[in-house]
Scaffold this motif. Structure first.
Motif, mmCIF file in Angstrom:
data_model
loop_
_atom_site.group_PDB
_atom_site.id
_atom_site.type_symbol
_atom_site.label_atom_id
_atom_site.label_comp_id
_atom_site.label_asym_id
_atom_site.label_seq_id
_atom_site.Cartn_x
_atom_site.Cartn_y
_atom_site.Cartn_z
ATOM 1 N N TRP A 1 -37.099 -52.816 -46.706
ATOM 2 C CA TRP A 1 -37.547 -52.074 -47.883
ATOM 3 C C TRP A 1 -39.064 -52.183 -48.058
ATOM 4 N N MET A 2 -39.601 -53.366 -47.843
ATOM 5 C CA MET A 2 -41.044 -53.555 -48.006
ATOM 6 C C MET A 2 -41.819 -52.719 -46.988
ATOM 7 N N LYS A 3 -41.323 -52.681 -45.765
ATOM 8 C CA LYS A 3 -42.002 -51.881 -44.739
ATOM 9 C C LYS A 3 -41.935 -50.395 -45.077
ATOM 10 N N CYS B 1 -30.355 -44.354 -53.889
ATOM 11 C CA CYS B 1 -30.216 -45.532 -54.750
ATOM 12 C C CYS B 1 -30.678 -46.799 -54.033
ATOM 13 N N LEU B 2 -30.385 -46.905 -52.744
ATOM 14 C CA LEU B 2 -30.875 -48.041 -51.957
ATOM 15 C C LEU B 2 -32.390 -48.099 -51.975
ATOM 16 N N TYR B 3 -32.982 -46.949 -51.749
ATOM 17 C CA TYR B 3 -34.442 -46.882 -51.683
ATOM 18 C C TYR B 3 -35.082 -47.267 -53.016
ATOM 19 N N ASN B 4 -34.365 -46.968 -54.102
ATOM 20 C CA ASN B 4 -34.874 -47.280 -55.436
ATOM 21 C C ASN B 4 -34.313 -48.590 -55.986
ATOM 22 N N LEU B 5 -33.769 -49.404 -55.088
ATOM 23 C CA LEU B 5 -33.337 -50.774 -55.391
ATOM 24 C C LEU B 5 -32.254 -50.873 -56.468
ATOM 25 N N ALA C 1 -25.801 -50.539 -55.335
ATOM 26 C CA ALA C 1 -25.863 -49.871 -54.030
ATOM 27 C C ALA C 1 -26.181 -50.872 -52.929
ATOM 28 N N ILE C 2 -27.078 -51.816 -53.211
ATOM 29 C CA ILE C 2 -27.418 -52.850 -52.226
ATOM 30 C C ILE C 2 -26.203 -53.730 -51.942
#
Length: 270
Positions: free
Chosen positions: A11-13, A255-259, A263-264
């Motif tokens: 996610w950080m990358k 949703c994953l991308y937006n934490l 979803a995680i």
């Protein structure tokens, strides 16, 4: 724990450095009757390709439990994927044959009552599915209901069936996106169905769709992050954005991308 650490690193990358690195891959083994099954070596090459791209979660579609190439079966493929470094290996199955596979998760279709399921999937298919699930020792079988005009009225009944079946871990809803006028959903009906799924989820049924994704589907207006899942189709053609993913999958990616925590956690359950 290692999956969560990798997700954080990924996610950080992607978010901070604005890179498009796939997290998950979908590989279709054998879908169409007019295509030959992929060979064992083809699948290994495709796994390596996905791993090099950054993917660490893989789902095999088609009907991988029935796939063979000489002495090799899907379990050989699962072992190779694990050895390569994939943290999760899942398979789709029509559940018309025995469910004995070393994958982390198995997704099976459950599209309504006995009558409706058999109408959609073929006569006797519900009984075979029920028996094969009952005889399986797999600990992470997830039912997938593809909601359409014919079966949306029995969504709660399917949720109750899953909740009462100790061999099925959870239920995931998807939406029919084909061209059959007897099955296709209007925008208005899709909106009502999403509301009903949210209602069912709030009743504590084991629904795998995240509330975040359901809310996005309700609005039908969200930024696409399709690059989170790449795919390789039955012909071996790669696609940087999943060519076989559906709207429900795309909402979960966003949703994953937006934490979204749910979803995680759902990703980590595979």
């Amino acid at each position: 724990m290692f999956r969560l650490i990798y997700f954080t690193y990924w996610w950080m990358k992607c978010r901070i450095k604005r890179r498009h690195i796939p997290l998950k891959s979908v590989i279709v083994i054998n879908y169409q009757a007019d295509l030959e099954n992929k060979t064992y070596q083809q699948i290994i090459d495709e796994l390596k390709q996905c791993y090099r791209a950054g993917s660490r979660f893989v789902l095999f579609e088609g009907n991988p439990l029935d796939w063979t190439d000489g002495k090799h079966s899907i379990n050989n493929v699962v072992k190779i994927a694990k050895n390569l470094g994939f943290m999760s290996v899942a398979v789709n199955s029509d559940a018309q044959s025995e469910i004995h596979v070393d994958a982390d998760a198995v997704y099976i279709p459950l599209n309504g009552s006995v009558e409706i399921h058999d109408q959609l999937e073929g006569e006797g298919s519900h009984e075979k599915l029920f028996n094969n699930v009952a005889n399986s020792k797999h600990k992470n079988i997830v039912a997938v209901m593809t909601v359409n005009k014919l079966n949306y009225s029995v969504m709660r009944d399917v949720a109750k069936f899953v909740a009462g079946n100790p061999n099925i871990k959870a239920l995931q809803f998807k939406f029919y996106e084909g061209q059959n006028p007897d099955l296709e959903l209007s925008f208005e009906l899709t909106h009502l169905i999403v509301d009903k799924i949210i209602e069912i989820k709030k009743e504590a049924f084991p629904i795998r769709n995240s509330m975040c994704a359901l809310q996005l589907l309700r609005k039908d207006d969200f930024a696409s992050q399709n690059w989170i899942t790449n795919s390789i189709d039955a012909k071996g053609l790669p696609c940087a954005e999943c060519s076989v993913c559906e709207n429900a999958d795309k909402a979960e990616m966003s949703c994953l991308y937006n934490l979204s925590l749910e979803a995680i956690l759902n990703l980590l359950k595979d």
